[in-house]
Design an enzyme around this catalytic site. Structure first.
Site, PDB file in Angstrom:
ATOM      1  CB  CYS A  67      -0.929  -0.035   1.211  1.00 60.26           C
ATOM      2  SG  CYS A  67      -1.840   1.500   1.492  1.00 60.26           S
ATOM      3  CB  CYS A  70       0.259   2.076   4.074  1.00 56.22           C
ATOM      4  SG  CYS A  70      -1.404   1.404   3.845  1.00 56.22           S
TER       5      CYS A  70
END
Length: 307
Positions: A67, A70
């Site tokens: 991700c 993230c």
């Protein structure tokens, strides 16, 4: 989410199965001691985290290795947590490795950040947000915690009390160059550095993985999700329009949606126009990981469409 309030305390997230034993009151025991205010939480250890949330607010950061957003948000949350010197605990949860927690928090999109106050969840925000917004929400969280009687602090163990962590190996020069460029948001420079590293050593898997991640970050930078979805809906066979939404879905944690969109596109295109879609799928498979069941399923479908 721009603000939180005492009414945000709710039971919509089911954490009952993660409790190890009833939590005791923070007032009846000394401040718990922890090695660090930033911890990795797992399905097996989360009961202990719930207990600590009766002493201090616990911020839960749900993330995954693939991700991109993230990787932007997590360092900011860690920085703000450490500045609070024990008044908040940060529990980092890898959703791929801890499916029970991901399900309990209903993590439909990541990064997703939720707080726990006395065992009760408080929504904070979803997606990467600026540092100032993180600071504002943390300040509101402490206010809500105080209004609910959670005003303790954690005692952080002295460095000598725990074994020293081994020094991280120094990054190869081109990797370090790419990492520095990512930190400043210069994704084009990071891409060039990783590409040069691969040209020098085609077996450099770390460079290959980094290149895929930073290419995704570069592609989604500046994209508006709703505008991208509208464009894709208006032109179902427009390859770039479908690529944009698939990239946004993957970066937001909607892995299966991203794969399904591109596989559906692949199935509808003439055979001589399919190659870019297949190549993009393979690139995204590499970001998520060959062993991931979502990748295995998507690869099987791609194979069935090829033969």
């Amino acid at each position: 989410m721009s603000e939180i309030s005492p009414s945000a305390l709710r039971g919509a997230v089911d954490l009952s199965s993660l409790r190890n034993r009833p939590a005791s009151s923070a007032e009846s025991s000394p401040a718990p001691s922890v090695v660090d205010v930033v911890v990795d939480a797992t399905d097996e250890t989360f009961g202990q985290i719930l207990e600590l949330s009766r002493t201090v607010p616990v911020v839960v950061d749900l993330w995954a290795e693939w991700c991109g957003p993230c990787k932007q948000l997590s360092p900011i949350i860690e920085k703000v947590t450490r500045e609070l010197q024990g008044r908040v605990l940060l529990a980092k949860v890898d959703v791929d490795a801890n499916p029970q927690l991901a399900q309990s928090f209903r993590a439909q999109s990541i990064p997703m950040v939720v707080a726990l106050i006395a065992g009760q969840p408080v929504p904070m925000f979803t997606g990467a947000v600026p540092e100032q917004q993180v600071r504002d929400v943390f300040a509101q969280l402490l206010q809500v915690a105080a209004q609910n009687g959670v005003t303790g602090s954690l005692s952080v163990a002295e460095q000598g009390e725990a074994p020293a962590a081994p020094a991280e190996p120094e990054l190869p020069p081109l990797h370090a160059e790419a990492f520095a460029a990512i930190e400043t948001g210069d994704y084009a420079a990071a891409i060039r550095a990783y590409e040069k590293a691969l040209a020098e050593n085609p077996r450099d898997e770390d460079a290959r993985a980094g290149l895929g991640q930073v290419r995704l970050l570069d592609r989604v930078q500046g994209l508006d999700l709703q505008a991208a979805r509208d464009a894709a809906a208006a032109a179902p066979l427009d390859v770039q329009a479908q690529f944009d939404v698939a990239d946004l879905d993957l970066s937001g944690g909607h892995v299966e949606d991203a794969f399904a969109r591109l596989l559906d596109l692949f199935a509808q295109l003439p055979s001589d126009e399919r190659t870019p879609v297949r190549e993009r799928l393979i690139e995204l498979f590499g970001l998520v990981g060959a062993a991931d069941p979502r990748v295995v399923s998507a690869r099987n479908r791609l194979s069935s469409l090829l033969f």
